[in-house]
Design a protein around this motif. Structure first.
Motif, mmCIF file in Angstrom:
data_model
loop_
_atom_site.group_PDB
_atom_site.id
_atom_site.type_symbol
_atom_site.label_atom_id
_atom_site.label_comp_id
_atom_site.label_asym_id
_atom_site.label_seq_id
_atom_site.Cartn_x
_atom_site.Cartn_y
_atom_site.Cartn_z
ATOM 1 N N ALA A 90 0.787 -1.222 0.000
ATOM 2 C CA ALA A 90 0.000 0.000 0.000
ATOM 3 C C ALA A 90 0.821 1.274 0.000
ATOM 4 C CB ALA A 90 -0.920 0.013 1.234
ATOM 5 N N HIS A 91 2.069 1.201 0.525
ATOM 6 C CA HIS A 91 2.743 2.466 0.802
ATOM 7 C C HIS A 91 4.208 2.217 1.144
ATOM 8 C CE1 HIS A 91 2.860 6.653 1.681
ATOM 9 N NE2 HIS A 91 2.881 6.554 2.991
ATOM 10 N N TRP A 92 4.930 3.304 1.372
ATOM 11 C CA TRP A 92 6.320 3.224 1.813
ATOM 12 C C TRP A 92 6.655 4.468 2.627
ATOM 13 C CZ3 TRP A 92 10.473 6.244 -0.591
ATOM 14 C CH2 TRP A 92 10.024 7.107 -1.597
ATOM 15 N N TYR A 109 7.079 24.146 6.268
ATOM 16 C CA TYR A 109 6.321 23.909 5.041
ATOM 17 C C TYR A 109 5.021 23.153 5.337
ATOM 18 C CZ TYR A 109 10.832 25.076 2.961
ATOM 19 O OH TYR A 109 11.995 25.707 2.616
ATOM 20 N N PRO A 110 4.139 23.741 6.151
ATOM 21 C CA PRO A 110 2.916 23.027 6.531
ATOM 22 C C PRO A 110 1.974 22.739 5.371
ATOM 23 C CG PRO A 110 2.796 25.325 7.215
ATOM 24 C CD PRO A 110 4.199 25.086 6.743
ATOM 25 N N ASP A 111 2.111 23.493 4.265
ATOM 26 C CA ASP A 111 1.248 23.244 3.114
ATOM 27 C C ASP A 111 1.776 22.114 2.233
ATOM 28 O OD1 ASP A 111 -0.410 25.297 3.906
ATOM 29 O OD2 ASP A 111 0.645 26.801 2.707
ATOM 30 N N ARG A 112 3.029 21.713 2.462
ATOM 31 C CA ARG A 112 3.638 20.678 1.641
ATOM 32 C C ARG A 112 3.854 19.361 2.397
ATOM 33 N NH1 ARG A 112 8.237 23.242 -2.383
ATOM 34 N NH2 ARG A 112 6.882 24.743 -3.433
ATOM 35 N N ILE A 113 3.998 19.455 3.706
ATOM 36 C CA ILE A 113 4.281 18.269 4.518
ATOM 37 C C ILE A 113 3.197 18.120 5.564
ATOM 38 C CG2 ILE A 113 5.965 17.142 6.021
ATOM 39 C CD1 ILE A 113 8.136 18.843 4.727
ATOM 40 N N PRO A 137 -0.312 10.251 2.071
ATOM 41 C CA PRO A 137 0.235 11.552 1.674
ATOM 42 C C PRO A 137 0.191 11.752 0.163
ATOM 43 C CG PRO A 137 1.690 10.432 3.215
ATOM 44 C CD PRO A 137 0.654 9.437 2.793
ATOM 45 N N ALA A 138 0.108 13.010 -0.242
ATOM 46 C CA ALA A 138 0.081 13.345 -1.663
ATOM 47 C C ALA A 138 0.888 14.614 -1.888
ATOM 48 C CB ALA A 138 -1.353 13.538 -2.146
ATOM 49 N N TRP A 139 1.316 14.809 -3.139
ATOM 50 C CA TRP A 139 1.986 16.037 -3.533
ATOM 51 C C TRP A 139 1.003 16.834 -4.364
ATOM 52 C CZ3 TRP A 139 6.005 18.678 -2.003
ATOM 53 C CH2 TRP A 139 6.475 19.735 -2.803
ATOM 54 N N HIS A 140 0.758 18.081 -3.972
ATOM 55 C CA HIS A 140 -0.289 18.885 -4.601
ATOM 56 C C HIS A 140 0.308 19.915 -5.552
ATOM 57 C CE1 HIS A 140 -3.446 17.288 -1.960
ATOM 58 N NE2 HIS A 140 -2.495 17.272 -1.040
ATOM 59 N N GLY A 141 -0.258 19.962 -6.726
ATOM 60 C CA GLY A 141 0.126 20.958 -7.712
ATOM 61 C C GLY A 141 -1.026 21.915 -7.953
ATOM 62 N N GLU A 142 -0.893 22.742 -9.006
ATOM 63 C CA GLU A 142 -1.913 23.753 -9.274
ATOM 64 C C GLU A 142 -3.248 23.144 -9.668
ATOM 65 O OE1 GLU A 142 -0.536 26.542 -12.090
ATOM 66 O OE2 GLU A 142 1.100 27.299 -10.834
ATOM 67 N N ALA A 143 -3.207 22.044 -10.416
ATOM 68 C CA ALA A 143 -4.465 21.507 -10.949
ATOM 69 C C ALA A 143 -4.692 20.044 -10.578
ATOM 70 C CB ALA A 143 -4.472 21.643 -12.469
ATOM 71 N N PRO A 152 5.770 9.299 -0.322
ATOM 72 C CA PRO A 152 6.024 8.613 0.947
ATOM 73 C C PRO A 152 5.547 9.362 2.184
ATOM 74 C CG PRO A 152 7.994 9.743 0.224
ATOM 75 C CD PRO A 152 6.986 9.892 -0.894
ATOM 76 N N THR A 153 5.290 8.589 3.216
ATOM 77 C CA THR A 153 5.238 9.118 4.571
ATOM 78 C C THR A 153 6.671 9.400 4.997
ATOM 79 O OG1 THR A 153 3.179 8.056 5.280
ATOM 80 C CG2 THR A 153 4.859 8.404 6.976
ATOM 81 N N LEU A 154 6.880 10.496 5.707
ATOM 82 C CA LEU A 154 8.203 10.823 6.229
ATOM 83 C C LEU A 154 8.270 10.394 7.690
ATOM 84 C CD1 LEU A 154 8.734 14.392 4.726
ATOM 85 C CD2 LEU A 154 9.227 12.158 3.702
#
Length: 225
Positions: A90-92, A109-113, A137-143, A152-154
């Motif tokens: 499921a994940h890493w 970086y609370p909006d990124r992490i 967790p996800a990485w968010h872009g403009e669209a 990954p989870t950190l």
């Protein structure tokens, strides 16, 4: 800063089926781990070569339901639907090494992490990033956003004798961690930003995202899905 691969996460409907799934594929069964009262889960663990390990995790039927959503999306409809078909990769998790500090980095970086929450299991103490809704967790872009287990989870261990060091190293070695995602470039950008691009190969692909791990065993290369 470059992160290290800390562990792989196999989600399972229960620990017995998860451990059997791993044993059938890799030839070695994970050993008992322990419980996570704060999340209402428990696990089994298996040491791999190179200071990393594999975790089988499941909702603990003997534990009280936590006051918040469980980690790794275990309470989500999507994960529960997949678990009806059995255990899956499921994940890493990627490890933040000192002198870097995960909590300080997240505060910058609370909006990124996602929030870095303290956890413990017996003598083990660590912090790791878990979104408030328990999602992966996800990485968010403009669209768009990219994740679904591939981002990954950190984690940062607050004890020197963490599982990657303490677990017996089995004759098992991770050779490649691969993912496929319809927003692969966005995901690659996020992985590069956190210093984890060297840990996973991301392929552009339509359809559902997927994660696989190629593991060398005494019986040859096996693919964990």
């Amino acid at each position: 800063m470059k992160l290290a691969l800390d562990h792989l996460v196999v989600a399972a409907p229960d620990l017995e089926s998860g451990a059997q799934h791993v044993a059938d594929l890799l030839g070695i069964a994970p050993q008992p781990g322990g419980a996570h009262p704060r999340m209402g889960t428990h696990n089994r663990v298996l040491g791999l070569f190179g200071g990393m390990y594999l975790e089988v995790i499941a909702i603990d039927p003997a534990a009280d339901a936590p006051p918040r959503p469980r980690w790794f999306g275990l309470d989500s409809d999507a994960v529960q639907q997949r678990l009806r078909d059995g255990p899956f990769l499921a994940h890493w998790a990627a490890r933040v090494e000192r002198p870097a500090d995960l909590s300080r980095w997240q505060a910058q970086y609370p909006d990124r992490i996602a929030p870095a929450i303290p956890m413990d299991r017996g003598a083990l103490h660590w912090r790791l990033t878990v979104p408030d809704d328990g999602s992966l967790p996800a990485w968010h872009g403009e669209a768009a956003s990219a994740g679904e287990g591939l981002f990954p989870t950190l984690i940062q261990w607050d004890v020197p004798n963490h599982p990657g060091v303490a677990l017996p190293r089995q004759d098992l070695a991770l050779r490649a961690l691969r993912g496929r995602h319809p927003h692969a470039e966005l995901l690659r950008q996020g992985l590069a930003w956190i210093g984890a691009a060297h840990l996973i190969e991301i392929e552009q692909a339509d359809g559902p995202p997927g994660l696989t791990a190629e593991i060398e065993t005494p019986a040859g290369i096996k693919t964990l899905r």
